[in-house]
Design a protein around this motif. Sequence first.
Motif, short mmCIF file in Angstrom:
data_model
loop_
_atom_site.label_atom_id
_atom_site.label_comp_id
_atom_site.label_asym_id
_atom_site.label_seq_id
_atom_site.Cartn_x
_atom_site.Cartn_y
_atom_site.Cartn_z
N ALA A 75 -2.48 36.20 -39.48
CA ALA A 75 -1.98 35.05 -40.22
C ALA A 75 -3.08 34.03 -40.49
N PHE A 76 -4.17 34.11 -39.74
CA PHE A 76 -5.26 33.15 -39.88
C PHE A 76 -6.42 33.69 -40.71
N ASP A 77 -6.28 34.91 -41.26
CA ASP A 77 -7.31 35.46 -42.13
C ASP A 77 -7.30 34.70 -43.46
N VAL A 78 -8.46 34.30 -43.90
CA VAL A 78 -8.58 33.56 -45.15
C VAL A 78 -9.11 34.52 -46.21
N PRO A 79 -8.36 34.74 -47.29
CA PRO A 79 -8.84 35.65 -48.33
C PRO A 79 -10.00 35.01 -49.09
N PRO A 80 -10.89 35.84 -49.63
CA PRO A 80 -12.00 35.26 -50.41
C PRO A 80 -11.47 34.55 -51.64
N SER A 81 -12.16 33.51 -52.05
CA SER A 81 -11.70 32.72 -53.20
C SER A 81 -11.86 33.48 -54.51
N MET A 82 -12.82 34.43 -54.55
CA MET A 82 -13.01 35.26 -55.74
C MET A 82 -13.70 36.55 -55.34
N THR A 83 -13.54 37.57 -56.17
CA THR A 83 -14.18 38.86 -55.90
C THR A 83 -15.66 38.76 -56.26
N ASP A 84 -16.42 39.76 -55.85
CA ASP A 84 -17.85 39.78 -56.18
C ASP A 84 -18.07 39.81 -57.69
N GLU A 85 -17.22 40.56 -58.39
CA GLU A 85 -17.34 40.65 -59.85
C GLU A 85 -17.08 39.29 -60.50
N GLU A 86 -16.07 38.57 -60.01
CA GLU A 86 -15.77 37.24 -60.55
C GLU A 86 -16.92 36.27 -60.27
N TYR A 87 -17.50 36.41 -59.10
CA TYR A 87 -18.62 35.54 -58.74
C TYR A 87 -19.81 35.81 -59.66
N GLU A 88 -20.15 37.09 -59.86
CA GLU A 88 -21.27 37.44 -60.73
C GLU A 88 -21.03 36.93 -62.15
N GLU A 89 -19.80 37.07 -62.64
CA GLU A 89 -19.45 36.60 -63.98
C GLU A 89 -19.64 35.08 -64.08
N ARG A 90 -19.22 34.39 -63.05
CA ARG A 90 -19.37 32.92 -63.03
C ARG A 90 -20.83 32.52 -63.05
N ILE A 91 -21.66 33.20 -62.29
CA ILE A 91 -23.10 32.90 -62.25
C ILE A 91 -23.72 33.16 -63.62
N LYS A 92 -23.34 34.27 -64.26
CA LYS A 92 -23.88 34.58 -65.58
C LYS A 92 -23.50 33.53 -66.61
N ARG A 93 -22.25 33.05 -66.55
CA ARG A 93 -21.81 32.02 -67.47
C ARG A 93 -22.56 30.71 -67.23
N LYS A 94 -22.80 30.42 -65.97
CA LYS A 94 -23.41 29.14 -65.63
C LYS A 94 -24.91 29.12 -65.91
N PHE A 95 -25.59 30.20 -65.54
CA PHE A 95 -27.06 30.20 -65.64
C PHE A 95 -27.61 31.14 -66.72
N GLY A 96 -26.74 31.88 -67.36
CA GLY A 96 -27.19 32.71 -68.47
C GLY A 96 -27.62 34.07 -68.14
#
Length: 96
Positions: A75-96
């Motif tokens: 019950a105390f496990d915290v799910p990740p806020s985003m998947t690795d793919e979502e994270y990579e996509e966000r970095i690409k959008r932010k930094f090109g």
Amino acid sequence: MTIHVNIGEAKTRLSELVAAALRGEEVIVQRDGQPKVRLVALPEAEALEREAIAAKRKAAFGCLAEKYAAYPPEAFDVPPSMTDEEYEERIKRKFG
């Protein structure tokens, strides 16, 4: 961060400078504007300081142990806020 103090100031602020060294800051004591001494925490002192902080945190969390004892551990496990793919996509959008 490095703290530079002259020897007279170091005399009056010694406990403050030792606390800064224990926090990992570099403290340089100067005489006539020339660096002469570096205050460095001993590894054993750093380990003891970390253990004391960990004990305080554990005690703070321990006060809630009875309140949440009925919950299963998962019950105390915290799910990740985003998947690795979502994270990579966000970095690409932010930094090109």
